[in-house]
Design an enzyme around this catalytic site. Structure first.
Site, PDB file in Angstrom:
ATOM      1  N   TYR A  20      -1.167  52.310  41.609  1.00  0.00           N
ATOM      2  CA  TYR A  20      -1.817  52.160  42.899  1.00  0.00           C
ATOM      3  C   TYR A  20      -2.976  53.142  43.066  1.00  0.00           C
ATOM      4  O   TYR A  20      -3.213  54.005  42.229  1.00  0.00           O
ATOM      5  CB  TYR A  20      -0.815  52.368  44.022  1.00  0.00           C
ATOM      6  CG  TYR A  20       0.153  53.507  43.787  1.00  0.00           C
ATOM      7  CD1 TYR A  20      -0.304  54.803  43.565  1.00  0.00           C
ATOM      8  CD2 TYR A  20       1.535  53.294  43.774  1.00  0.00           C
ATOM      9  CE1 TYR A  20       0.570  55.852  43.350  1.00  0.00           C
ATOM     10  CE2 TYR A  20       2.422  54.347  43.555  1.00  0.00           C
ATOM     11  CZ  TYR A  20       1.932  55.617  43.353  1.00  0.00           C
ATOM     12  OH  TYR A  20       2.789  56.654  43.137  1.00  0.00           O
ATOM     13  N   SER A  49       1.422  64.315  40.766  1.00  0.00           N
ATOM     14  CA  SER A  49       1.900  63.231  39.916  1.00  0.00           C
ATOM     15  C   SER A  49       2.841  62.369  40.758  1.00  0.00           C
ATOM     16  O   SER A  49       3.116  62.687  41.904  1.00  0.00           O
ATOM     17  CB  SER A  49       2.647  63.797  38.714  1.00  0.00           C
ATOM     18  OG  SER A  49       3.839  64.416  39.152  1.00  0.00           O
ATOM     19  N   LYS A  50       3.317  61.303  40.185  1.00  0.00           N
ATOM     20  CA  LYS A  50       4.196  60.415  40.955  1.00  0.00           C
ATOM     21  C   LYS A  50       5.410  61.197  41.473  1.00  0.00           C
ATOM     22  O   LYS A  50       5.912  60.933  42.549  1.00  0.00           O
ATOM     23  CB  LYS A  50       4.674  59.268  40.070  1.00  0.00           C
ATOM     24  CG  LYS A  50       3.523  58.639  39.304  1.00  0.00           C
ATOM     25  CD  LYS A  50       3.238  57.207  39.659  1.00  0.00           C
ATOM     26  CE  LYS A  50       1.764  56.949  39.476  1.00  0.00           C
ATOM     27  NZ  LYS A  50       1.372  55.885  38.652  1.00  0.00           N
ATOM     28  N   ARG A  51       5.851  62.135  40.687  1.00  0.00           N
ATOM     29  CA  ARG A  51       7.000  62.930  41.104  1.00  0.00           C
ATOM     30  C   ARG A  51       6.616  63.940  42.171  1.00  0.00           C
ATOM     31  O   ARG A  51       7.454  64.427  42.909  1.00  0.00           O
ATOM     32  CB  ARG A  51       7.566  63.714  39.919  1.00  0.00           C
ATOM     33  CG  ARG A  51       7.954  62.870  38.744  1.00  0.00           C
ATOM     34  CD  ARG A  51       8.517  63.764  37.659  1.00  0.00           C
ATOM     35  NE  ARG A  51       9.801  64.314  38.073  1.00  0.00           N
ATOM     36  CZ  ARG A  51      10.963  63.747  37.792  1.00  0.00           C
ATOM     37  NH1 ARG A  51      10.996  62.655  37.099  1.00  0.00           N
ATOM     38  NH2 ARG A  51      12.098  64.299  38.191  1.00  0.00           N
ATOM     39  N   HIS A  52       5.333  64.287  42.186  1.00  0.00           N
ATOM     40  CA  HIS A  52       4.888  65.343  43.089  1.00  0.00           C
ATOM     41  C   HIS A  52       4.116  64.829  44.286  1.00  0.00           C
ATOM     42  O   HIS A  52       3.009  65.276  44.574  1.00  0.00           O
ATOM     43  CB  HIS A  52       4.007  66.336  42.327  1.00  0.00           C
ATOM     44  CG  HIS A  52       4.780  67.509  41.831  1.00  0.00           C
ATOM     45  ND1 HIS A  52       5.340  68.431  42.680  1.00  0.00           N
ATOM     46  CD2 HIS A  52       5.103  67.903  40.590  1.00  0.00           C
ATOM     47  CE1 HIS A  52       5.972  69.350  41.971  1.00  0.00           C
ATOM     48  NE2 HIS A  52       5.850  69.050  40.702  1.00  0.00           N
TER      49      HIS A  52
END
Length: 467
Positions: free
Chosen positions: A14, A239-242
């Site tokens: 996205y 990041s996606k985790r962050h």
RNA sequence: GCUCCCUUCGUCUAGUGGCCCAGGACACCGCCCUCUCAAGGCGGGAACACGAGUUCGAGUCUCGUAGGGAGCGCCA
């Protein structure tokens, strides 16, 4: 000369916050100069590119209102053009076929590392003039200048100089015939007559070799502006985790696109002490040359504050429309309660997002879901509370007019009559209306409930007080 | 390892040699307002990474150190 900028995401996910800011800056720069803004999808990596990601990027851009004048242009549809330009380079002796295997290349890299250099291709095939042959390892490499240096004046980083000796001969066409990123961008930016390349600063290191390709193609070199990164709140790379959420997630979380844009424009750029910028002001005042050189952190608290500023100052009619969407998402029919505009005005000083606003608005559109037992104990079971509620019921039932002003006056009289302060009357009523001890001013809370609901809830509360 | 980039309050930033014993905003704390929660008003603590140098004078210029980041792919 017409200013032309482009935003060129690769459709592998996205549109995230970093990409959104890059897009915003590109857009602003183009709009400021009354130039053109082009959207290009860099999908030369067929493995990782998806249609869903393309759609997500388009949706994100549309939501933010970053409209493009040209595009989206897909690199995947320009393969013939890249091959043609590669052939040109081949014919001019500025590129060559190379047939080393992955293992051989790996060995070159290790050898370079051992010699204290960066891992690189040795240039073994550079002067061999190998003809085309059908070979699974066949690639086309660019003949990078062996000496001298590349200098460019980055609009945000300033002067950057690069030694050609640091650059190896990069692959421009893969063994499957597709172009690599560094080659495709240059061809595209030349063909689209881009005047200013604005992108993340993870591309600074690619710029010198791209400039060499421009030279080899005898094309004018555009200006460059490399934007510093946006870090997570903890200072770690986003990041996606962050917490690197897609832009549409902010929509779902109840942020206004304008607020996000305002937050983003101030992240790395400023205009004196000004914090609030209309879109028009951004366009007028923005200049890529004023962008900061260092990375910045994403601060949700400040976004929240900005969002509230817009919630408070935008036309409540517009806010109400947005609110309706969020209410439906909660399974509530906005038509089943009071006028949305009045609800917006009652709540906008008290929440930072539309999502919170919808959550809080529920009390006027649906039955009380949950009773705060502490509130019940403290305010409904307090001495005299039940009697006050009885009196309030009678008063409200006989009010000639149902308006916040009239309700306010009635409550004041109730308090005076009982010889107590406003709080002693307002709090039991508040708990009766909402099941909690927090809400907008008591007269608005009651008014918005409507007379019937208000009276019914007072009855329920009396029952609860005596339970 | 090599190359490049970055470094002002907790965070976003102002600052382009004297206007700065560093300004604004968010956050935090206190007071005021007040029917709760907010909003609002007023006030407070809080920063030039470190070391040299240039200069009459440095947050601002130069060099070094430290710390952080990016890149070095047939990924973009």
């Amino acid at each position: 000369m017409t200013v032309r900028t482009r935003f060129a995401p690769s459709p592998t996910g996205y549109l995230h916050i970093g990409g959104a800011r890059t897009a915003l800056y590109c857009w602003l720069q183009a709009r400021h100069a009354r130039g053109q803004f082009i959207l290009r999808i860099e999908d030369t990596d067929r493995e990782r590119s998806t249609d869903a990601a393309v759609q997500a990027i388009l949706d994100g851009m549309a939501w933010l209102g970053l409209d493009h004048d040209k595009g989206p242009i897909f690199q995947a549809q320009r393969m013939d053009r890249y091959r043609q330009v590669a052939q040109q380079l081949l014919d001019a002796g500025k590129a060559y076929y190379a047939y080393e295997s992955k293992n051989e290349i790996e060995a070159m890299r290790t050898a370079a590392m051992a010699a204290g250099q960066k891992p690189r291709y040795s240039g073994a095939s550079r002067e061999r003039n190998e003809p085309y042959r059908d070979d699974p390892n066949r690639v086309i490499r660019f003949k990078n200048p062996a000496s001298g240096s590349v200098v460019f004046d980055d609009a945000v980083k300033g002067r950057v100089e690069w030694n050609n000796a640091e650059l190896d001969d990069l692959v421009i066409v893969r063994s499957d015939g597709s172009p690599t990123y560094n080659f495709a961008v240059v061809v595209d930016d030349i063909d689209m007559r881009i005047t200013q390349v604005i992108r993340g600063d993870d591309h600074v290191n690619n710029t010198p070799r791209q400039i060499n390709i421009y030279h080899a193609l005898n094309a004018p070199v555009p200006g460059f502006a490399h934007l510093p990164m946006i870090l997570g709140a903890d200072g770690q790379k986003l990041s996606k985790r962050h917490g690197a959420l897609g832009v549409m997630q902010y929509s779902e979380d109840g942020y206004l696109p304008h607020a996000l844009l305002n937050y983003l424009v101030r992240l790395g750029w400023s205009h004196g002490d000004q914090e609030i910028f209309s879109i028009h002001e951004m366009i007028e005042l923005f200049d890529i040359a004023d962008v900061n050189q260092s990375a910045s952190r994403f601060d949700l608290a400040k976004l929240g504050w900005l969002n509230q500023q817009y919630l408070k100052n935008d036309n409540p009619l517009d806010v109400a429309r947005e609110l309706a969407w969020h209410m439906r998402r909660l399974g509530i029919d906005p038509a089943s309660g009071p006028c949305m505009v009045e609800v917006v005005i009652a709540l906008r000083d008290r929440v930072q997002t539309l999502k919170e606003m919808a959550q809080r608005a529920k009390i006027w559109y649906a039955p009380i879901e949950q009773w705060d037992e502490k509130a019940v104990a403290k305010h409904l079971r307090a001495a005299g509370a039940a009697a006050l509620l009885q009196a309030a019921h009678a008063t409200f039932a006989s009010l000639a007019e149902w308006s916040p002003q009239v309700i306010h006056a009635a409550i004041e009289q109730l308090a005076a009559g009982a010889g107590v302060g406003m709080g002693k009357v307002a709090q039991p009523l508040r708990v009766a209306m909402t099941g909690t001890q927090v809400s907008p001013s008591i007269e608005h809370t009651i008014y918005l409930a409507g007379r019937d609901t208000a009276l019914r809830r007072i009855d329920d509360a009396i029952a609860r007080a005596q339970a």
